[in-house]
Write an enzyme that holds these catalytic residues in place. Structure first.
Site, PDB file in Angstrom:
ATOM      1  N   GLU A 163      -0.372   3.985 -34.088  1.00 42.34           N
ATOM      2  CA  GLU A 163      -1.704   4.154 -33.609  1.00 42.34           C
ATOM      3  C   GLU A 163      -2.203   5.284 -34.434  1.00 42.34           C
ATOM      4  O   GLU A 163      -2.049   6.195 -34.099  1.00 42.34           O
ATOM      5  CB  GLU A 163      -2.142   4.255 -32.485  1.00 42.34           C
TER       6      GLU A 163
ATOM      7  N   CYS B  63     -10.894   7.879 -33.452  1.00 37.48           N
ATOM      8  CA  CYS B  63     -10.100   6.995 -33.951  1.00 37.48           C
ATOM      9  C   CYS B  63     -11.199   6.284 -34.494  1.00 37.48           C
ATOM     10  O   CYS B  63     -11.311   5.338 -35.696  1.00 37.48           O
ATOM     11  CB  CYS B  63      -8.826   6.496 -33.724  1.00 37.48           C
TER      12      CYS B  63
HETATM   13  P1  NAD Z   1      -1.591  14.469 -35.411  1.00 39.57           P
HETATM   14  O1  NAD Z   1      -0.628  13.586 -36.247  1.00 39.57           O
HETATM   15  O2  NAD Z   1      -1.528  16.268 -36.062  1.00 39.57           O
HETATM   16  O3  NAD Z   1      -0.498  14.894 -34.047  1.00 39.57           O
HETATM   17  C1  NAD Z   1      -0.098  13.932 -33.079  1.00 39.57           C
HETATM   18  C2  NAD Z   1       1.138  13.769 -33.015  1.00 39.57           C
HETATM   19  O4  NAD Z   1       2.184  13.861 -33.192  1.00 39.57           O
HETATM   20  C3  NAD Z   1       0.840  15.107 -31.618  1.00 39.57           C
HETATM   21  O5  NAD Z   1       1.489  15.047 -30.526  1.00 39.57           O
HETATM   22  C4  NAD Z   1       1.794  16.329 -32.905  1.00 39.57           C
HETATM   23  O6  NAD Z   1       2.253  17.096 -32.027  1.00 39.57           O
HETATM   24  C5  NAD Z   1       2.975  15.587 -33.309  1.00 39.57           C
HETATM   25  N1  NAD Z   1       3.052  15.730 -34.808  1.00 39.57           N
HETATM   26  C6  NAD Z   1       2.612  16.427 -35.322  1.00 39.57           C
HETATM   27  N2  NAD Z   1       2.950  17.007 -36.674  1.00 39.57           N
HETATM   28  C7  NAD Z   1       4.514  16.110 -36.116  1.00 39.57           C
HETATM   29  C8  NAD Z   1       5.580  16.079 -37.082  1.00 39.57           C
HETATM   30  N3  NAD Z   1       5.773  17.003 -38.681  1.00 39.57           N
HETATM   31  N4  NAD Z   1       6.712  15.059 -36.801  1.00 39.57           N
HETATM   32  C9  NAD Z   1       6.630  14.667 -35.659  1.00 39.57           C
HETATM   33  N5  NAD Z   1       5.426  14.722 -34.463  1.00 39.57           N
HETATM   34  C10 NAD Z   1       4.132  15.323 -35.323  1.00 39.57           C
HETATM   35  O7  NAD Z   1      -2.170  13.795 -35.155  1.00 39.57           O
HETATM   36  P2  NAD Z   1      -3.916  14.260 -34.363  1.00 39.57           P
HETATM   37  O8  NAD Z   1      -4.124  15.815 -34.840  1.00 39.57           O
HETATM   38  O9  NAD Z   1      -2.859  14.552 -32.927  1.00 39.57           O
HETATM   39  O10 NAD Z   1      -4.924  12.878 -33.575  1.00 39.57           O
HETATM   40  C11 NAD Z   1      -5.674  13.008 -34.671  1.00 39.57           C
HETATM   41  C12 NAD Z   1      -5.230  11.362 -35.687  1.00 39.57           C
HETATM   42  O11 NAD Z   1      -5.037  11.095 -34.945  1.00 39.57           O
HETATM   43  C13 NAD Z   1      -6.413  10.902 -36.328  1.00 39.57           C
HETATM   44  O12 NAD Z   1      -6.353  10.743 -37.476  1.00 39.57           O
HETATM   45  C14 NAD Z   1      -6.594   9.612 -35.420  1.00 39.57           C
HETATM   46  O13 NAD Z   1      -8.027   8.987 -35.677  1.00 39.57           O
HETATM   47  C15 NAD Z   1      -5.678   9.251 -34.776  1.00 39.57           C
HETATM   48  N6  NAD Z   1      -5.692   8.680 -33.333  1.00 39.57           N
HETATM   49  C16 NAD Z   1      -5.084   7.235 -33.682  1.00 39.57           C
HETATM   50  C17 NAD Z   1      -5.510   6.498 -32.250  1.00 39.57           C
HETATM   51  C18 NAD Z   1      -5.750   5.133 -32.142  1.00 39.57           C
HETATM   52  O14 NAD Z   1      -5.181   4.472 -31.553  1.00 39.57           O
HETATM   53  N7  NAD Z   1      -5.251   4.805 -33.256  1.00 39.57           N
HETATM   54  C19 NAD Z   1      -6.310   6.986 -31.076  1.00 39.57           C
HETATM   55  C20 NAD Z   1      -6.842   8.892 -31.012  1.00 39.57           C
HETATM   56  C21 NAD Z   1      -6.352   9.539 -32.389  1.00 39.57           C
END
Ligand code: NAD
Length: 453
Positions: free
Chosen positions: A208, A242
């Site tokens: 997502e 998002c």
């Molecule tokens: P992110 O990708 O930075 O982090 C998400 C999760 O991934 C966190 O738990 C983090 O610890 C983990 N993570 C970070 N780096 C990682 C790595 N190298 N390997 C594995 N895991 C890792 O995202 P964010 O900043 O927390 O959220 C914002 C983003 O999420 C925006 O792009 C937004 O559009 C998207 N989002 C999408 C939805 C949806 O339902 N489609 C909902 C909310 C947010």
């Protein structure tokens, strides 16, 4: 350590303990009780992390999970039933059916923007489908992560639901274990990393992700209502949603008029919160700096005030933004809204298609033809006609992106499907044995060709 956790969970699922409707119902009711019993800690934590106020936090974080649980409990028994399907004449004597089978131990990795909802909504689907789950909340909302861990640990045995707190390193260590399913919500960049890990173990997964979701305002839209609904959808949660409208394209004939109404509604809905200090904060300094750098990417119609100390950016509307400006390169994910004009629908279609497939799209128009034009000719995850973001809260609709905005979908029945493996089964009679498949020679060839023509 994580391997043991995964093993304990797999053993529990494969023991059959979560196979029945009653067992799954019990887990979902436990989750519901947990959210009620720990409501004050969870709301206080999300307030500390993001300055989210109670009414908004309850609606967007806990309320949506409650309605997901209620909807699932109403229909789960029916969803769990094997689905009988037809068998062709070549399979005479058999019956065919589809069985939904739990994957096993599921890994749920959550983001920070709706840290409660986006951790527990997928969990509803995972439990409904008879899985156990390890959840990894975001480290960027540490109070909420800790409140989630506390609530889960005091409610669930770790073979059913466990929480592992930590950052990217922890997340990667979990991904290396090869869980039975991965459900990831977050950025496109990390989505790619998750998919690489999934490929290593050939793990089924849902991503997502995000993207630049447009709102299109046609010349025949109800402008005042469009402006109000766009302002609300964009600036709620300080634009850290998002599916928030990322930018608006307005027909040139109504551009000035729309802009005035957008300014009025944004002011009416959010200026009090900004002044009182009750507006949602930007999650951290890194994101604050990234967003603050966008503020001069156009002429300010409203807003622009910002405070690094409080990580606050007032709802900001920009005009005269260049399509090549930095703000149009990536998902904004903050309270800044560029508003463009367009002359023709072709211009809109070409522009939206030139950007990666968006997670959402919003069309504002009173004409069915215009509504259909954009919603049918453009490709995007999901969206609304004459509204913003509300599609996410209807459990009867699948929610997810397409390609760069996501792979797979969830919510309601779609969550149950996502977290279940669909096993196709054929049960053959032993009362007789159709001889055709064993035959060879000219006659058999003729019959086989007539059957498979
Ligand atoms: P992110 O990708 O930075 O982090 C998400 C999760 O991934 C966190 O738990 C983090 O610890 C983990 N993570 C970070 N780096 C990682 C790595 N190298 N390997 C594995 N895991 C890792 O995202 P964010 O900043 O927390 O959220 C914002 C983003 O999420 C925006 O792009 C937004 O559009 C998207 N989002 C999408 C939805 C949806 O339902 N489609 C909902 C909310 C947010």
């Amino acid at each position: 350590m994580y391997e043991t956790l995964k093993g304990v969970q797999q053993e529990y699922v494969f023991s059959g303990a979560l196979k029945t409707f009653q067992a799954r119902k019990q887990q979902l009711l436990k989750l519901k009780d947990m959210l009620q019993n720990h409501e004050s800690e969870l709301l206080a934590a999300v307030n500390k992390d993001l300055n989210k106020q109670e009414a908004e936090a309850f609606m967007m974080e806990l309320g949506t999970v409650h309605s997901e649980i209620n909807h699932t409990l109403e229909s789960l028994e029916e969803w769990m039933e094997p689905v009988k399907v037809k068998s062709p004449v070549t399979h005479t004597g058999s019956t065919s059916y589809v069985v939904n089978e739990a994957y096993g131990s599921v890994l749920i990795i959550a983001p920070w923007n709706y840290p409660i909802q986006l951790t527990f909504s997928p969990l509803v689907g995972a439990l409904a489908a008879g899985n156990s789950a390890v959840i990894k909340p975001s480290e960027l909302t540490p109070h909420t992560s800790s409140a989630i861990a506390g609530a889960v640990r005091s409610t669930f045995a770790q073979e059913i639901v466990a929480v592992v707190e930590g950052d990217a390193k922890t997340s990667e260590a979990l991904l290396e274990q090869g869980f039975d399913y991965i459900f990831f919500t977050g950025s496109v960049a990390v989505g790619k990393i998750v998919m690489k890990h999934a490929a290593e173990h050939l793990t089924p997964h849902t991503l997502e992700l995000g993207g630049k979701s447009p709102a299109i305002v046609a010349e025949n839209a109800k402008l005042d209502l469009a402006a109000k609904r766009i302002a609300w959808g964009k600036f709620t949660n300080a634009g850290q949603t998002c599916i928030a409208p990322d930018y608006v394209m307005v027909h040139e004939d109504v551009y000035e008029s729309f802009l005035k109404k957008l300014e009025k509604h944004t002011y009416n809905l959010f200026s009090k919160r900004t002044k009182e200090g009750t507006y949602t904060q930007i999650v951290n300094e890194k994101h604050f700096d990234r967003l603050a750098a966008y503020l001069d990417n156009g002429d300010t119609v409203l807003g622009g005030q910002h405070s690094k100390e409080h990580r606050l950016i007032a709802p900001t509307i920009l005009k005269n933004v260049d399509w090549d400006a930095p703000i149009m390169k990536d998902e904004i994910f903050g309270p800044i809204l560029p508003v463009f004009t367009y002359k023709s629908s072709t211009e809109v279609i070409v522009r939206v298609r030139s950007l990666p497939n968006p997670l959402a799209l919003y069309v504002f128009s009173e004409e069915e033809q215009t509504q259909a034009l954009y919603s049918e000719q453009l490709s995007f995850g999901g969206g609304c006609i004459n509204d913003t973001i509300m599609h996410v809260a209807n459990p009867h609709l699948p929610f997810g992106g397409k390609g760069p905005s996501g792979i797979g979908a969830y919510h309601g029945y779609e969550s149950f499907r996502t977290f279940s493996h669909q096993k196709g089964m054929l049960k053959q009679t032993t009362s007789f044995d159709m001889p055709l498949r064993y035959k060879s020679g000219k006659m058999a060839n003729k019959i086989i060709r007539s059957v498979f023509k």
